[in-house]
Scaffold this motif. Structure first.
Motif, short mmCIF file in Angstrom:
data_model
loop_
_atom_site.label_atom_id
_atom_site.label_comp_id
_atom_site.label_asym_id
_atom_site.label_seq_id
_atom_site.Cartn_x
_atom_site.Cartn_y
_atom_site.Cartn_z
N ASP A 22 0.83 -1.20 0.00
CA ASP A 22 0.00 0.00 0.00
C ASP A 22 0.87 1.25 0.00
O ASP A 22 0.57 2.23 -0.71
N THR A 23 1.96 1.23 0.76
CA THR A 23 2.86 2.38 0.82
C THR A 23 3.53 2.62 -0.53
O THR A 23 3.65 3.76 -0.99
N LEU A 24 3.96 1.54 -1.19
CA LEU A 24 4.59 1.67 -2.50
C LEU A 24 3.64 2.29 -3.52
O LEU A 24 4.05 3.08 -4.38
N LEU A 25 2.38 1.93 -3.42
CA LEU A 25 1.40 2.39 -4.40
C LEU A 25 0.89 3.80 -4.13
O LEU A 25 0.56 4.54 -5.07
N THR A 26 0.83 4.18 -2.86
CA THR A 26 0.14 5.44 -2.52
C THR A 26 1.05 6.52 -1.94
O THR A 26 0.68 7.70 -1.98
N THR A 27 2.19 6.14 -1.40
CA THR A 27 3.03 7.12 -0.70
C THR A 27 4.42 7.11 -1.32
O THR A 27 5.37 6.59 -0.74
N PHE A 28 4.50 7.67 -2.53
CA PHE A 28 5.76 7.58 -3.28
C PHE A 28 6.59 8.86 -3.21
O PHE A 28 7.66 8.96 -3.81
N GLY A 29 6.11 9.85 -2.46
CA GLY A 29 6.84 11.10 -2.37
C GLY A 29 8.15 10.97 -1.61
O GLY A 29 8.36 10.01 -0.84
N ILE A 34 9.04 19.42 0.04
CA ILE A 34 8.17 20.28 0.84
C ILE A 34 6.73 20.30 0.33
O ILE A 34 5.85 20.84 1.01
N HIS A 35 6.46 19.72 -0.85
CA HIS A 35 5.09 19.71 -1.35
C HIS A 35 4.26 18.65 -0.62
O HIS A 35 4.78 17.93 0.24
N SER A 36 3.00 18.54 -0.98
CA SER A 36 2.08 17.68 -0.24
C SER A 36 2.50 16.21 -0.28
O SER A 36 2.36 15.49 0.71
N TYR A 37 3.01 15.75 -1.42
CA TYR A 37 3.46 14.36 -1.51
C TYR A 37 4.61 14.11 -0.52
O TYR A 37 4.67 13.07 0.15
N GLY A 38 5.53 15.04 -0.46
CA GLY A 38 6.64 14.92 0.47
C GLY A 38 6.20 14.97 1.92
O GLY A 38 6.72 14.23 2.77
N ARG A 39 5.23 15.83 2.21
CA ARG A 39 4.76 15.95 3.60
C ARG A 39 4.08 14.67 4.05
O ARG A 39 4.23 14.24 5.20
N VAL A 40 3.31 14.03 3.15
CA VAL A 40 2.67 12.76 3.50
C VAL A 40 3.73 11.69 3.76
O VAL A 40 3.63 10.91 4.72
N ALA A 41 4.78 11.66 2.92
CA ALA A 41 5.85 10.69 3.11
C ALA A 41 6.59 10.95 4.42
O ALA A 41 6.93 10.02 5.16
N PHE A 42 6.85 12.23 4.72
CA PHE A 42 7.53 12.59 5.96
C PHE A 42 6.70 12.15 7.17
O PHE A 42 7.25 11.63 8.16
#
Length: 371
Positions: A22-29, A34-42
């Protein structure tokens, strides 16, 4: 195939695979973006760190993610020794440590001139806290000791050594690779300054681990970006961190029942092979997860091959020395380097995923292989 080599690595749990996928598919940032993808990954990295810290009952800022226990051991030993050489030039460890500790302190000796004391086992094979205490010197800056031996399951006196070192300048590094997720590991209780672990030893993925560290200075081994609060550069292995955290949460939640099941498996094995001639390479109190047996005048390499052909996966010792022709340094430190016992042993290592039926089948095939 029947898998009885869990001290080398463990099967990944389905729940762990699910969260990793699930992480590989949805949280690739990238967690550093600093953008939203990166913040979710952080945020995902932070949650994984907090889960590990909660299991160890420590602060999340004291957990640094690594590629596994070997890197964690190297970071603690080399990183601290080089950063604090002004305090002393002496390191103490035991002769039965994992190669990632023995070879690391040997590197510090060969390349940086550190003085190393390898504490030898007692005549009965045990490693006493007094032997560590007697090896200490005013210039000792680090003591490194495994919690449980990967070849014999022997439990070392980490709590006693931690108490001794609370009155000495030397910091205490504990390699908890073989006990993490199997018994409670709380660094503050054993007064450890560093604790190493690897995800694939408790049904997590390979290639990821962590290092607990007290609030002290140590040099990073990997230089580059400012990840892990500048302690370990490199983009985080996000899906593996999530998988490791999930695996440890599951292991801790079922720790007591899993331990009791492994104890039952060990007891049942000895019941099934009671008619065989063997001796145990067991030295004092041990984890039930590892059984080291020896069959007099039976070459373990040949026995291992026979069992492999019969569909049984076991080993003769550490997976990190597999494929070499050298005998076990652990057993050599106890029996002597010329002892015939060094070619007679096999290691059977359980997890709670093994079954009584598997032990029955293993016992039958072991007896056939010994004929």
């Amino acid at each position: 195939m029947i898998y009885l080599d869990n001290a080398a690595t463990t099967p990944v749990l389905p729940e762990v695979v699910e969260v990793m996928s699930d992480t590989l598919l949805t949280t690739f940032g990238n967690p550093s973006s600093i953008h939203s993808y990166g913040r979710v990954a952080f945020q995902t990295v932070r949650q994984s760190r907090e889960a590990i810290a909660q299991a160890l009952q420590v602060s999340a800022r004291q957990i640094t993610f690594t590629s596994g226990a070997s890197e964690s051991n190297n970071t603690a030993i080399i990183g601290y020794a080089l950063a604090h050489r002004k305090l002393g030039n002496h390191i103490v460890t035991t002769a039965i440590e994992h190669p990632s500790v023995i070879n690391t302190v040997q590197y510090l000796h060969d390349r940086h001139g550190f003085d190393i004391t390898f504490v030898q086992p007692e005549p009965d094979g045990s490693v006493s806290a007094d032997s560590i205490k007697n090896a200490l010197r005013p210039d000792t800056i680090l003591v490194s000791m495994m919690w449980s031996n990967n070849e014999t399951g022997q439990l070392l006196p980490v709590s006693e050594v931690g108490e001794i070192l609370s009155h000495h300048q030397a910091v205490f590094h504990v390699d908890a690779t073989q006990v993490m997720g199997k018994i409670p590991v709380h660094p503050l209780e054993i007064k450890a300054d560093f604790v190493s672990a690897s995800g694939h030893k408790f049904h997590g993925p390979k290639g990821v681990g962590f290092l607990y560290h007290a609030d002290l200075l140590f040099d990073p081994l990997i230089h580059g970006g400012e990840q892990e609060e500048k302690r370990r550069a490199g983009t985080e292995n996000l899906h593996s961190l999530v998988g490791m955290a999930k695996a440890l949460q599951i292991s801790v939640a079922h720790m007591r029942e899993n331990y009791e099941k492994v104890e039952q498996l060990k007891t049942h094995l000895f019941e099934q092979i009671s008619d065989l001639t063997f001796y145990k390479n067991e030295f004092g109190k041990s984890m039930p997860h590892v059984v080291n047996l020896a069959f007099p005048e039976q070459n373990h390499d040949l026995l291992l091959t026979k069992l492999d052909l019969a569909g049984i996966a076991i080993s003769t010792g550490s997976a990190c020395t597999a494929g070499t022709i050298e005998p076990s340094h652990v057993l050599a430190s106890i029996y002597g380097e010329s002892s015939p016992k060094l070619k007679e042993n096999i290691r059977i290592s359980f997890s709670e995923l093994n079954t009584i039926d598997e032990i029955d089948e293993f016992a039958i095939k072991l007896k056939n292989a010994l004929k």
